[in-house]
Design a protein around this motif. Structure first.
Motif, short mmCIF file in Angstrom:
data_model
loop_
_atom_site.label_atom_id
_atom_site.label_comp_id
_atom_site.label_asym_id
_atom_site.label_seq_id
_atom_site.Cartn_x
_atom_site.Cartn_y
_atom_site.Cartn_z
N THR A 196 0.83 -1.21 0.00
CA THR A 196 0.00 0.00 0.00
C THR A 196 0.86 1.26 0.00
O THR A 196 0.57 2.24 -0.70
CB THR A 196 -0.93 -0.01 1.22
N LEU A 197 1.93 1.23 0.77
CA LEU A 197 2.84 2.37 0.80
C LEU A 197 3.47 2.61 -0.56
O LEU A 197 3.60 3.75 -1.01
CB LEU A 197 3.93 2.13 1.85
N HIS A 198 3.82 1.52 -1.23
CA HIS A 198 4.41 1.65 -2.56
C HIS A 198 3.46 2.35 -3.53
O HIS A 198 3.84 3.29 -4.23
CB HIS A 198 4.80 0.27 -3.09
N TRP A 199 2.22 1.90 -3.56
CA TRP A 199 1.26 2.49 -4.49
C TRP A 199 0.94 3.93 -4.13
O TRP A 199 0.71 4.77 -5.01
CB TRP A 199 -0.01 1.65 -4.53
N ARG A 200 0.93 4.25 -2.84
CA ARG A 200 0.68 5.64 -2.45
C ARG A 200 1.84 6.54 -2.88
O ARG A 200 1.62 7.69 -3.29
CB ARG A 200 0.48 5.72 -0.94
N LEU A 201 3.07 6.05 -2.80
CA LEU A 201 4.20 6.84 -3.28
C LEU A 201 4.12 7.07 -4.78
O LEU A 201 4.41 8.16 -5.28
CB LEU A 201 5.52 6.14 -2.93
N VAL A 202 3.70 6.04 -5.51
CA VAL A 202 3.54 6.19 -6.96
C VAL A 202 2.46 7.23 -7.27
O VAL A 202 2.64 8.09 -8.14
CB VAL A 202 3.21 4.84 -7.60
N GLU A 203 1.35 7.16 -6.56
CA GLU A 203 0.26 8.11 -6.81
C GLU A 203 0.68 9.53 -6.45
O GLU A 203 0.38 10.48 -7.19
CB GLU A 203 -0.97 7.70 -6.00
N LEU A 204 1.36 9.69 -5.32
CA LEU A 204 1.77 11.03 -4.90
C LEU A 204 2.75 11.65 -5.89
O LEU A 204 2.68 12.85 -6.20
CB LEU A 204 2.41 10.97 -3.51
N ALA A 205 3.65 10.83 -6.42
CA ALA A 205 4.60 11.36 -7.41
C ALA A 205 3.93 11.67 -8.74
O ALA A 205 4.36 12.56 -9.47
CB ALA A 205 5.74 10.36 -7.61
N SER A 206 2.86 10.95 -9.06
CA SER A 206 2.21 11.15 -10.36
C SER A 206 1.24 12.32 -10.35
O SER A 206 0.86 12.81 -11.42
CB SER A 206 1.46 9.87 -10.76
N ILE A 207 0.81 12.77 -9.16
CA ILE A 207 -0.16 13.86 -9.10
C ILE A 207 0.45 15.16 -9.59
O ILE A 207 -0.16 15.92 -10.35
CB ILE A 207 -0.70 14.00 -7.67
N GLU A 208 1.69 15.45 -9.14
CA GLU A 208 2.33 16.70 -9.52
C GLU A 208 2.75 16.66 -10.99
O GLU A 208 3.40 15.72 -11.43
CB GLU A 208 3.55 16.95 -8.64
N ARG A 209 2.37 17.68 -11.72
CA ARG A 209 2.74 17.77 -13.14
C ARG A 209 4.07 18.49 -13.24
O ARG A 209 4.13 19.71 -13.38
CB ARG A 209 1.65 18.50 -13.92
N LEU A 210 5.13 17.71 -13.14
CA LEU A 210 6.49 18.26 -13.16
C LEU A 210 7.11 17.93 -14.51
O LEU A 210 7.15 16.75 -14.92
CB LEU A 210 7.31 17.65 -12.02
N ARG A 211 7.58 18.94 -15.19
CA ARG A 211 8.17 18.76 -16.51
C ARG A 211 9.65 19.08 -16.47
O ARG A 211 10.06 20.06 -15.84
CB ARG A 211 7.46 19.66 -17.53
#
Length: 304
Positions: A196-211
């Motif tokens: 669960t922690l792994h997937w939450r880290l993936v989601e948190l990193a994917s939310i920010e639109r960083l280019r």
């Protein structure tokens, strides 16, 4: 001491989101050497391919390390600029992506950023309260724990690779990971499960639109930095040579003995303090005080 749990497990998709390698089609020619693949591309093409593959995910990972969007982009660009300056070494590394990731993490976690005016104030946190709580929990971890947790539970590296990239022993990396998970689970009990922690880290990193910047921009920036430091080194060397030449020119060429300390002169009588005035001297002093300050009397004394 608490026993270290076994950390080997099947890894789900990670922050890198790297596609699974596909087997190369069979060729009639003889076996190819590893250097052949490198030689098939120009250095610029190989660098651009590595940048396009790693930079977007690496910016998101670095954001989780620092909580700062601009610092994450800057750290990744600086890491790739260093990689371009040392491209022959990086291109033949066993893991070029790992080389750049380690450089980006080191730059992002540098303690010198706290003295920069632009980074003295925190950036706006994520809008979602749950994401904000997770990011705040990550930033409260010590940098070594945060980096170990991100590499293992976020990027998906194995424990030996995590220990090697953080320059720690396998046991130390395992202890850091366990303590980091415990700290996260203490504040966010729903993330006690590593999956669960792994997937939450993936989601948190994917939310920010960083280019990330374009590869040619990063290469040109690295070349400008290299030219600047080269010119600075040349200027420093010229100044050092000039200072050395001036010192040699003005330095004494023979030994000059130091000036001896002064000696006491013997046989000179001591000065006698003036005694009391006589009667005539007191009368003369009184007359001088009563006389006019101007006039011929001052120039032509009268006889007594």
């Amino acid at each position: 001491a608490a026993s270290v749990p076994v950390l080997d497990r099947d890894r789900p998709p990670t922050l890198d989101r790297s596609p699974a390698p596909t087997p190369a089609p069979a060729r009639a020619a003889g076996p190819r050497r590893p250097d052949d693949a490198i030689g098939a591309l120009t250095p610029e093409q190989a660098f651009d391919a590595l940048y396009a593959f790693c930079a977007p995910a690496l910016v998101r990972q670095t954001y989780l390390l620092t909580g700062r969007r601009e610092l994450a982009r800057e750290a990744v660009e600086r890491a790739f600029q260093n990689a371009w300056q040392r491209w022959p070494e990086v291109a033949r590394d066993r893991d070029p992506a790992g080389w750049v990731r380690a450089a980006a993490y080191e730059c992002a976690l540098s303690p010198w950023h706290r003295f920069r005016p632009r980074y003295r104030y925190s950036e706006p946190p994520p809008s979602d309260p749950y994401d904000r709580a997770l990011l705040d929990t990550l930033l409260k971890l010590p940098p070594s724990y945060r980096r170990t947790l991100l590499l293992y539970d976020g990027v998906g590296l194995g424990l030996p690779e995590t220990a090697a990239e953080t320059e720690a022993s396998t046991r130390a990396a395992a202890n850091r990971l366990v303590h980091a998970r415990e700290a996260v689970a203490e504040r966010l009990p729903e993330l006690a499960d590593p999956e669960t922690l792994h997937w939450r880290l993936v989601e948190l990193a994917s939310i920010e639109r960083l280019r990330a910047a374009k590869p040619p921009v990063v290469r040109q920036g690295g070349e400008r930095r290299a030219r600047f430091w080269t010119r600075a080194a040349i200027a420093f060397t010229v100044a050092l040579i000039g200072t050395t030449a001036l010192t040699v020119r003005t330095a004494p060429t023979r030994y000059e003995p130091p000036v001896p300390r002064g000696e006491t002169v013997q046989g000179v009588p001591p000065r006698v303090a003036p005694g009391p005035l006589s009667e005539s001297e007191r009368e003369l002093r009184a007359k001088l005080r009563e006389a006019e300050q101007k006039g011929p009397e001052r120039l032509m004394p009268q006889p007594r």
